[in-house]
Design an enzyme around this catalytic site. Structure first.
Site, PDB file in Angstrom:
ATOM      1  N   ARG A   1       2.577   7.372  10.423  1.00  0.00           N
ATOM      2  CA  ARG A   1       2.260   8.798  10.586  1.00  0.00           C
ATOM      3  C   ARG A   1       1.327   9.019  11.773  1.00  0.00           C
ATOM      4  NH1 ARG A   1       2.749   8.367   5.159  1.00  0.00           N
ATOM      5  NH2 ARG A   1       3.881   9.984   4.047  1.00  0.00           N
TER       6      ARG A   1
ATOM      7  N   HIS B   1      13.233   4.092  13.650  1.00  0.00           N
ATOM      8  CA  HIS B   1      13.010   4.374  12.230  1.00  0.00           C
ATOM      9  C   HIS B   1      13.626   5.741  11.924  1.00  0.00           C
ATOM     10  CE1 HIS B   1      10.549   4.863   8.576  1.00  0.00           C
ATOM     11  NE2 HIS B   1      10.392   3.563   8.625  1.00  0.00           N
TER      12      HIS B   1
ATOM     13  N   GLU C   1      -0.354  -8.907  -1.723  1.00  0.00           N
ATOM     14  CA  GLU C   1      -0.951  -8.414  -0.470  1.00  0.00           C
ATOM     15  C   GLU C   1      -2.152  -7.517  -0.786  1.00  0.00           C
ATOM     16  OE1 GLU C   1       0.675  -5.540   2.616  1.00  0.00           O
ATOM     17  OE2 GLU C   1       1.350  -7.407   3.499  1.00  0.00           O
TER      18      GLU C   1
ATOM     19  N   GLU D   1      -2.014   5.120   3.114  1.00  0.00           N
ATOM     20  CA  GLU D   1      -1.948   3.725   2.672  1.00  0.00           C
ATOM     21  C   GLU D   1      -3.317   3.116   2.375  1.00  0.00           C
ATOM     22  OE1 GLU D   1      -0.225   4.885   5.347  1.00  0.00           O
ATOM     23  OE2 GLU D   1       1.866   4.699   4.687  1.00  0.00           O
TER      24      GLU D   1
ATOM     25  N   HIS E   1       6.479   3.727  13.659  1.00  0.00           N
ATOM     26  CA  HIS E   1       6.846   4.496  12.468  1.00  0.00           C
ATOM     27  C   HIS E   1       5.679   5.131  11.722  1.00  0.00           C
ATOM     28  CE1 HIS E   1       5.616   1.941   9.003  1.00  0.00           C
ATOM     29  NE2 HIS E   1       5.621   1.001   9.914  1.00  0.00           N
TER      30      HIS E   1
ATOM     31  N   ASP F   1       0.811  -1.219   0.000  1.00  0.00           N
ATOM     32  CA  ASP F   1       0.000   0.000   0.000  1.00  0.00           C
ATOM     33  C   ASP F   1       0.843   1.266   0.000  1.00  0.00           C
ATOM     34  OD1 ASP F   1       1.105  -0.027   2.505  1.00  0.00           O
ATOM     35  OD2 ASP F   1      -0.714  -0.730   3.497  1.00  0.00           O
TER      36      ASP F   1
END
Ligand code: UDP
Length: 367
Positions: A209, A239, A112, A126, A207, A90
């Protein structure tokens, strides 16, 4: 097409399966959406790269990246004229590559496919990326029966969907085999494992947002609270996102907490294998943890992987400190509570997904 670390890890088994069968040529193209982390994902599998767009810039916005990937990839598609353009997951790379393939009238295959949180804006961007790819792709490799049902509900034809399992389980099996054969590949994990000693090891990754910004002080409070008891070590591979700076500041040098740079895939798998509890907002780590039977607390409000909870090794706890501590503390103090959430299950795959995907890509021509 590969843009980020999880795409490298999850597409490596597919590339290896296609190359092993050697019935059709396969070319790997990197967008460069992430650079350092991506290399970490690739190195575990010795993947050779055919094309690299090298597009990473600091603070890149998704729409700018889409434009640059389409511009960079289109001449490559025209020159190589692939039967299938394979995208994974994504990311913005996957969306942009799918669109470039569609415009070039190339068959787009989505690995996926069909994961949905049900909320257009979470995770951002995503969830929208995967919905759009779901409309663009001609072939959908769904990891689970639920993912297939999501695609059918959006009008994707039954004949265009194959349930394969998630290729991350193939990647995990490959990694565990390499670690067994060549233990020195996990040298980078050795100091962390030594620091943990006989203590419980809590592995944390953050990690997304949604976890940055307002959620960060809450997450920091939760981790400091967890680290107060001496019988455990909280390990946090950081990250390389500058927005994690407040978390690093709050946690650095605190007893019971070990901050490390991100680890290459094989040493990271060694940590997953050793972990007693995992706190994460990562999708791939939830899938790996379920195959390993490790308890997971998902640091998010919504999930596109309810199979984790149904399979019995995870809980969705959000990002509030009190909620995280209320769930995590008993798992660290009560062995029975921990065992109850340590169910290994095959909901995300059996390790043969890449073989299935390779066989279909070899035998099927795009419509
Ligand atoms: N991973 C890794 N090193 C690390 C942290 C994670 O190799 O320091 C691996 C992890 O095993 C998983 C993948 O990276 O396969 C997950 O990537 P990420 O959390 O960035 O993305 P997501 O899974 O949320 O898409």
């Amino acid at each position: 097409m590969i843009g980020t670390r999880p795409e490298a890890i999850k597409l490596a088994p597919v590339v290896l399966a296609l190359r092993r069968n050697a019935r059709v040529p396969v070319k790997v193209c990197l967008s460069g959406q992430h650079r350092g982390l991506l290399t970490q994902g690739l190195s575990a599998f010795d993947l050779t790269i055919d094309h690299s767009l090298d597009l990473m810039t600091p603070d890149q916005r998704p729409s700018e990246l889409v434009v640059r990937i389409i511009a960079g990839l289109t001449p490559i598609i025209e020159a190589t004229a692939p039967a299938w353009l394979v995208v994974q997951g994504d990311t913005t790379t996957a969306l942009a590559a799918a669109l470039a393939g569609f415009h070039a009238r190339t068959g787009v295959a989505h690995v996926e496919a069909g994961l949905r949180s049900g909320d257009r804006a979470t995770p951002w961007p995503e969830e929208m990326n995967r919905r759009l790819i779901g409309q663009i792709a001609a072939l959908h490799f769904a990891p689970t029966a639920r993912a297939r049902a999501n695609l059918l509900a959006e009008g994707v034809a039954e004949s265009a969907i194959e349930v394969t399992g998630n290729t991350v389980i193939d990647a995990l099996h490959l990694a565990l085999a390499r670690i067994k054969d060549t233990p020195r590949v996990i040298e980078a994990a050795a100091p962390i494992l030594a620091a943990a000693g006989g203590r419980a090891l809590v592995l944390v990754t953050i990690h997304r947002r949604e976890s940055l910004g307002e959620a960060l002080p809450e997450l920091a409070r939760a981790l400091l609270g967890l680290a107060k008891v001496e019988d455990r070590l909280i390990v946090l591979p950081i990250h390389p996102n500058p927005r994690l700076a407040p978390l690093i500041e709050a946690l650095s040098g605190q007893p019971g907490l070990l901050l490390t740079p991100p680890l290459e895939y094989l040493p990271f798998v060694a940590l997953l294998h050793r972990a007693d509890l995992i706190l994460t907002d990562s999708g791939g780590i939830q899938e790996e943890a379920s195959a390993l039977g490790k308890p997971v607390l998902v640091l998010r409000d919504k999930t596109e992987r309810p199979e984790l909870v149904e399979g019995g090794n995870g809980l969705v706890v959000g990002t509030r400190s009190a909620a995280i501590l209320a769930r995590a503390m008993p798992l660290l103090t009560d062995p029975a509570a921990r065992a109850a959430l340590a169910q290994a299950h095959g909901s995300f795959g059996d390790g043969q997904a890449a073989e299935r995907i390779a066989a279909t890509l070899e035998s099927r021509m795009p419509p």
